[in-house]
Design an enzyme around this catalytic site. Structure first.
Site, PDB file in Angstrom:
ATOM      1  N   SER A  16       0.834  -1.199   0.000  1.00 57.35           N
ATOM      2  CA  SER A  16       0.000   0.000   0.000  1.00 57.35           C
ATOM      3  C   SER A  16       0.869   1.250   0.000  1.00 57.35           C
ATOM      4  CB  SER A  16      -0.896   0.012   1.239  1.00 57.35           C
ATOM      5  OG  SER A  16      -0.108   0.234   2.407  1.00 57.35           O
ATOM      6  N   GLU A  88       6.845   3.333  -9.191  1.00 54.81           N
ATOM      7  CA  GLU A  88       5.447   3.634  -9.544  1.00 54.81           C
ATOM      8  C   GLU A  88       5.017   2.860 -10.790  1.00 54.81           C
ATOM      9  OE1 GLU A  88       3.688   5.029  -7.477  1.00 54.81           O
ATOM     10  OE2 GLU A  88       5.040   6.228  -6.234  1.00 54.81           O
ATOM     11  N   CYS A 144      -2.060   1.115   9.874  1.00 56.27           N
ATOM     12  CA  CYS A 144      -3.383   1.711   9.743  1.00 56.27           C
ATOM     13  C   CYS A 144      -3.484   2.958  10.617  1.00 56.27           C
ATOM     14  CB  CYS A 144      -4.452   0.696  10.143  1.00 56.27           C
ATOM     15  SG  CYS A 144      -6.133   1.341  10.059  1.00 56.27           S
ATOM     16  N   CYS A 176      -6.030  -0.801   7.385  1.00 58.94           N
ATOM     17  CA  CYS A 176      -6.086  -2.258   7.420  1.00 58.94           C
ATOM     18  C   CYS A 176      -7.385  -2.738   6.771  1.00 58.94           C
ATOM     19  CB  CYS A 176      -5.992  -2.757   8.858  1.00 58.94           C
ATOM     20  SG  CYS A 176      -7.438  -2.323   9.861  1.00 58.94           S
ATOM     21  N   CYS A 179     -10.632  -1.502   8.634  1.00 59.82           N
ATOM     22  CA  CYS A 179     -10.930  -0.063   8.614  1.00 59.82           C
ATOM     23  C   CYS A 179     -11.077   0.505   7.206  1.00 59.82           C
ATOM     24  CB  CYS A 179      -9.838   0.704   9.361  1.00 59.82           C
ATOM     25  SG  CYS A 179      -9.707   0.292  11.122  1.00 59.82           S
TER      26      CYS A 179
END
Length: 227
Positions: A16, A88, A144, A176, A179
């Protein structure tokens, strides 16, 4: 290109946002330079968040890079580099897969970095294909910002449904599974300890990589500039 060396290989670093992916790329490139290997780094031309001609991590470590519009340009510019870094990768089209395959077969060590899922938690092409054909895959996690658990999702916190929205802390936050919300949410003020959690995310990413890769841990010890 005719290279007098054995076949190269591909490494993928994914996860992430704010999980330390670019930081890990920079660390591996620094280690390669300690070994007197020639490195070249490329990124999509549309990524101008911090610099047009550098790859910059969220904690502002950087290496010089060459922006390119399309993957085939990388093969034209790579020259005699031993190690090729591509940051990226999710912003490139599917041509990146055969490009990386060709580079590896030509003797280059190819390190590809990118988000494995988009803001809806759907696989972000061409990352799944790259992960499938790479010899080594490292998946990193952030922390998170809601509950402090390991985060594997990039939560969009500004309006918009375009899949590609280049941004940093103003547009995304790590969350996470519990959430995460698949639709963009509006965050009107910074969450408590958000920056501290993001700093921990980078530290945890380094630690998890070293636990999974003893060679990487040795390199971090040898490289005084490593994050």
């Amino acid at each position: 290109m005719d290279r007098d060396r054995t076949t190269g290989w591909m490494e993928v670093i994914c996860g992430s946002m704010f999980s330390g992916k670019t930081e890990e790329l920079i660390r591996r490139l620094r280690r390669a330079r300690i070994a007197r290997q020639h490195t070249r780094v490329f990124k999509p031309a549309l990524d101008e968040r911090y610099s047009e001609d550098e790859v910059v991590s969220h904690n502002e470590n950087s290496v010089t890079t060459t922006p390119v519009e399309a993957p085939p340009q990388i093969q034209e510019l790579v020259q005699e580099a031993d190690v090729v870094g591509i940051d990226e990768a999710q912003f490139f089209d599917d041509d990146l897969v055969p490009t990386c395959q060709a580079l590896a077969e030509d003797g280059h060590r190819v390190i590809v970095v990118g988000l494995d899922t988009d803001y809806r938690a759907e696989p972000f092409d061409p990352m799944p294909q790259l992960m499938a054909v790479a010899e080594h895959v490292t998946k990193l996690h952030a922390v998170c910002v809601v509950c402090g658990a390991p985060a594997n999702h990039s939560q969009r916190i500004v309006p918009g449904e375009d899949r590609v929205l280049v941004g940093a802390t103003e547009a995304y936050e790590p969350r996470c599974r519990a959430c995460f919300e698949p639709e963009p949410v509006t965050v009107t003020r910074p969450r408590p300890h958000t920056e501290a959690l993001r700093a921990v995310a980078t530290d945890d990413a380094d630690a998890s990589t070293n636990e999974a890769d003893p060679e990487a841990a040795d390199a971090a010890s040898a490289d005084g500039t490593a994050a």
